[in-house]
Design a protein around this motif. Structure first.
Motif, PDB file in Angstrom:
ATOM      1  N   ASP A 211      16.872  -3.138  -9.352  1.00  0.00           N
ATOM      2  CA  ASP A 211      16.913  -1.681  -9.223  1.00  0.00           C
ATOM      3  C   ASP A 211      16.752  -1.347  -7.745  1.00  0.00           C
ATOM      4  OD1 ASP A 211      16.948   1.020  -9.822  1.00  0.00           O
ATOM      5  OD2 ASP A 211      15.055   1.031 -10.933  1.00  0.00           O
ATOM      6  N   TYR A 212      16.940  -0.080  -7.420  1.00  0.00           N
ATOM      7  CA  TYR A 212      16.684   0.370  -6.055  1.00  0.00           C
ATOM      8  C   TYR A 212      15.278  -0.066  -5.637  1.00  0.00           C
ATOM      9  CZ  TYR A 212      20.535   3.628  -7.116  1.00  0.00           C
ATOM     10  OH  TYR A 212      21.737   4.194  -7.488  1.00  0.00           O
ATOM     11  N   GLY A 213      15.161  -0.690  -4.473  1.00  0.00           N
ATOM     12  CA  GLY A 213      13.866  -1.152  -3.985  1.00  0.00           C
ATOM     13  C   GLY A 213      13.615  -2.621  -4.202  1.00  0.00           C
ATOM     14  N   ALA A 214      14.527  -3.332  -4.858  1.00  0.00           N
ATOM     15  CA  ALA A 214      14.307  -4.757  -5.139  1.00  0.00           C
ATOM     16  C   ALA A 214      14.166  -5.578  -3.862  1.00  0.00           C
ATOM     17  CB  ALA A 214      15.461  -5.299  -5.983  1.00  0.00           C
ATOM     18  N   TYR A 215      14.900  -5.191  -2.812  1.00  0.00           N
ATOM     19  CA  TYR A 215      14.839  -5.958  -1.567  1.00  0.00           C
ATOM     20  C   TYR A 215      13.557  -5.692  -0.779  1.00  0.00           C
ATOM     21  CZ  TYR A 215      19.763  -7.151  -2.384  1.00  0.00           C
ATOM     22  OH  TYR A 215      20.943  -7.646  -2.917  1.00  0.00           O
ATOM     23  N   ASP A 216      12.720  -4.760  -1.243  1.00  0.00           N
ATOM     24  CA  ASP A 216      11.451  -4.446  -0.567  1.00  0.00           C
ATOM     25  C   ASP A 216      10.273  -5.221  -1.144  1.00  0.00           C
ATOM     26  OD1 ASP A 216      12.869  -2.517   0.882  1.00  0.00           O
ATOM     27  OD2 ASP A 216      12.441  -0.950  -0.602  1.00  0.00           O
ATOM     28  N   ALA A 217      10.494  -6.069  -2.165  1.00  0.00           N
ATOM     29  CA  ALA A 217       9.395  -6.623  -2.947  1.00  0.00           C
ATOM     30  C   ALA A 217       8.419  -7.462  -2.132  1.00  0.00           C
ATOM     31  CB  ALA A 217       9.957  -7.446  -4.110  1.00  0.00           C
ATOM     32  N   VAL A 218       8.914  -8.355  -1.294  1.00  0.00           N
ATOM     33  CA  VAL A 218       8.012  -9.246  -0.558  1.00  0.00           C
ATOM     34  C   VAL A 218       7.214  -8.477   0.483  1.00  0.00           C
ATOM     35  CG1 VAL A 218       7.947 -11.184   1.075  1.00  0.00           C
ATOM     36  CG2 VAL A 218       9.284 -11.359  -1.047  1.00  0.00           C
ATOM     37  N   GLU A 219       7.865  -7.536   1.182  1.00  0.00           N
ATOM     38  CA  GLU A 219       7.112  -6.725   2.143  1.00  0.00           C
ATOM     39  C   GLU A 219       6.039  -5.902   1.433  1.00  0.00           C
ATOM     40  OE1 GLU A 219       7.083  -6.577   5.685  1.00  0.00           O
ATOM     41  OE2 GLU A 219       7.907  -8.483   5.003  1.00  0.00           O
ATOM     42  N   ALA A 220       6.361  -5.386   0.238  1.00  0.00           N
ATOM     43  CA  ALA A 220       5.363  -4.640  -0.536  1.00  0.00           C
ATOM     44  C   ALA A 220       4.196  -5.544  -0.906  1.00  0.00           C
ATOM     45  CB  ALA A 220       6.006  -4.058  -1.793  1.00  0.00           C
ATOM     46  N   PHE A 221       4.486  -6.789  -1.257  1.00  0.00           N
ATOM     47  CA  PHE A 221       3.423  -7.732  -1.601  1.00  0.00           C
ATOM     48  C   PHE A 221       2.517  -7.981  -0.399  1.00  0.00           C
ATOM     49  CE2 PHE A 221       3.692 -10.412  -5.584  1.00  0.00           C
ATOM     50  CZ  PHE A 221       2.324 -10.517  -5.726  1.00  0.00           C
ATOM     51  N   HIS A 222       3.110  -8.118   0.780  1.00  0.00           N
ATOM     52  CA  HIS A 222       2.296  -8.305   1.988  1.00  0.00           C
ATOM     53  C   HIS A 222       1.393  -7.091   2.233  1.00  0.00           C
ATOM     54  CE1 HIS A 222       3.534 -12.156   3.587  1.00  0.00           C
ATOM     55  NE2 HIS A 222       4.822 -11.846   3.470  1.00  0.00           N
ATOM     56  N   ARG A 223       1.905  -5.888   1.973  1.00  0.00           N
ATOM     57  CA  ARG A 223       1.067  -4.693   2.136  1.00  0.00           C
ATOM     58  C   ARG A 223      -0.111  -4.722   1.171  1.00  0.00           C
ATOM     59  NH1 ARG A 223       6.162  -2.230   2.553  1.00  0.00           N
ATOM     60  NH2 ARG A 223       6.051  -1.359   0.442  1.00  0.00           N
ATOM     61  N   SER A 224       0.117  -5.218  -0.037  1.00  0.00           N
ATOM     62  CA  SER A 224      -0.977  -5.334  -1.001  1.00  0.00           C
ATOM     63  C   SER A 224      -2.051  -6.284  -0.494  1.00  0.00           C
ATOM     64  CB  SER A 224      -0.445  -5.843  -2.346  1.00  0.00           C
ATOM     65  OG  SER A 224       0.400  -4.899  -2.952  1.00  0.00           O
ATOM     66  N   LEU A 225      -1.627  -7.423   0.038  1.00  0.00           N
ATOM     67  CA  LEU A 225      -2.588  -8.390   0.557  1.00  0.00           C
ATOM     68  C   LEU A 225      -3.362  -7.800   1.725  1.00  0.00           C
ATOM     69  CD1 LEU A 225      -0.360 -11.578   0.348  1.00  0.00           C
ATOM     70  CD2 LEU A 225      -2.166 -10.888  -1.235  1.00  0.00           C
ATOM     71  N   ASP A 226      -2.701  -6.987   2.553  1.00  0.00           N
ATOM     72  CA  ASP A 226      -3.400  -6.301   3.641  1.00  0.00           C
ATOM     73  C   ASP A 226      -4.480  -5.371   3.085  1.00  0.00           C
ATOM     74  OD1 ASP A 226      -1.768  -7.571   5.468  1.00  0.00           O
ATOM     75  OD2 ASP A 226      -0.433  -5.852   5.751  1.00  0.00           O
ATOM     76  N   ARG A 227      -4.194  -4.699   1.966  1.00  0.00           N
ATOM     77  CA  ARG A 227      -5.179  -3.795   1.353  1.00  0.00           C
ATOM     78  C   ARG A 227      -6.344  -4.561   0.735  1.00  0.00           C
ATOM     79  NH1 ARG A 227      -0.225  -0.434  -1.116  1.00  0.00           N
ATOM     80  NH2 ARG A 227       0.203   0.850   0.726  1.00  0.00           N
ATOM     81  N   PHE A 228      -6.088  -5.794   0.316  1.00  0.00           N
ATOM     82  CA  PHE A 228      -7.175  -6.620  -0.218  1.00  0.00           C
ATOM     83  C   PHE A 228      -8.094  -7.120   0.900  1.00  0.00           C
ATOM     84  CE2 PHE A 228      -4.483  -7.942  -4.078  1.00  0.00           C
ATOM     85  CZ  PHE A 228      -5.218  -7.136  -4.948  1.00  0.00           C
ATOM     86  N   ASP A 229      -7.523  -7.360   2.070  1.00  0.00           N
ATOM     87  CA  ASP A 229      -8.273  -7.958   3.176  1.00  0.00           C
ATOM     88  C   ASP A 229      -9.549  -7.179   3.474  1.00  0.00           C
ATOM     89  OD1 ASP A 229      -7.006 -10.297   3.956  1.00  0.00           O
ATOM     90  OD2 ASP A 229      -5.579  -9.274   5.255  1.00  0.00           O
ATOM     91  N   GLY A 230     -10.642  -7.919   3.663  1.00  0.00           N
ATOM     92  CA  GLY A 230     -11.889  -7.317   4.132  1.00  0.00           C
ATOM     93  C   GLY A 230     -12.739  -6.663   3.066  1.00  0.00           C
TER      94      GLY A 230
END
Length: 328
Positions: A211-230
């Motif tokens: 669907d629209y946004g499929a090519y954003d998946a890995v970058e979105a995952f990295h943003r999630s990991l950034d939110r977990f950090d700390g």
């Protein structure tokens, strides 16, 4: 002396469900309080209802005792028994964007699947099958997690369920509107991570599906990991895999696995490009048995494009990726 890494919180019981696709199991969690709370609700099969009944009975509860179900994300192996629990009297909580997503116009969904599916290398009847799969999933999820019958919560705004406060963290990548839920239990800061953080393996970068946004998946995952950090998390209750305490290590392992995926995808582009995402997936992973294999590739290609490592040419809607040569 009691080893805290081996001791599971006495206030949480795990319910394990058998599912048909890897990793072949899913977990929900019962927070044992005078007003019991379930985090997620298993898959839609009849056996899953029996799993919930048996798990509750083991702790002295009946289905009607469950005060609330809190949903991390709208995949069928996590919302399958929401109707059963709602009918038994539980209040259902879910991220507001999830409930809004369930109201999507099927025609808009079909358009997105056709465009992105074609870009990935699907053709003819294969695209039609993906459109039908997506429509069926939307209808099923709308039936299971009826948006008009759920209480929405907002990312980044703590909310209370039966006198327990949860901090919902927006953690996309596996699913675009995924919520991970932090709360305090028995003096520990606990995270119900759904499918956003799992140990010892990496969750698939499913994000939006085809669907629209499929090519954003890995970058979105990295943003999630950034939110977990700390965050000071002591114990993690994931949607798959074992309960774990090595929170920071799991973040780094997941980040490393995403980089490995991205590197393998770049190697595939270098080896056989120009090539479609489907061809690259077959080169990288062999036979494509599950959509998640292709979706991983789409997400990795989006990241590689952002990093200016690859580029693509579009022919009749199909993307052909090649290694991006440095400018002279």
């Amino acid at each position: 002396m009691d080893d805290p890494t081996q001791r599971e919180s006495s206030d949480v019981s795990r319910l394990d469900f058998d599912i048909e696709w890897p990793p072949k199991h899913a977990a929900a969690y019962l927070i044992e309080t005078p007003a019991p709370i379930l985090i997620d609700a298993g898959d839609p099969q009849d056996r899953a209802e029996a799993t919930i009944r048996d798990g509750l009975a083991t702790k002295g509860y009946e289905p009607g005792d469950v005060e609330a179900v809190v949903v991390t994300h709208p995949h069928s192996d996590h919302i399958g028994q929401v109707p059963f629990l709602r009918e038994a009297g539980a209040t259902v909580y879910a991220p507001r964007p999830v409930l809004e997503q369930l109201e999507r116009d099927p025609a808009d969904l079909a358009e997105g699947v056709r465009e992105i599916g074609r870009s990935a290398g699907y053709r003819g009847e294969a695209i039609d099958r993906e459109v039908e799969r997506a429509r069926s999933s939307l209808e099923r999820n709308r039936r299971l997690l009826a948006p008009e019958a759920a209480v929405p919560f907002e990312f980044g705004e703590p909310f209370a369920v039966a006198d327990r406060e949860f901090d919902p963290i927006h953690t996309p990548g596996h699913q675009i509107h995924h919520a991970s839920l932090a709360t305090d239990l028995n003096g520990e800061r606990t995270l119900f991570s759904g499918d956003a953080l799992i140990e010892p393996f990496r969750p698939g970068a499913i994000h939006v599906g085809i669907d629209y946004g499929a090519y954003d998946a890995v970058e979105a995952f990295h943003r999630s990991l950034d939110r977990f950090d700390g965050r000071p998390i002591d114990r993690v209750f994931p949607g798959h895999g074992p309960v774990f305490t090595n929170y920071e290590e799991a973040i780094e392992t997941t980040r490393s696995a995403l980089e490995t995926l991205t590197g393998e995808t770049l190697e595939a582009v270098t080896a056989i490009g120009p090539a479609t995402p489907m061809e690259l997936t077959r080169h990288r992973a062999g036979e494509v048995r599950y959509p998640a294999q292709l979706l991983d590739t789409l997400g990795a290609l989006g990241t590689l494009e952002d990093r200016e490592r690859v580029e693509y040419e579009c022919r009749d809607g199909v993307r052909y990726y090649a290694f991006r040569k440095a400018s002279p």
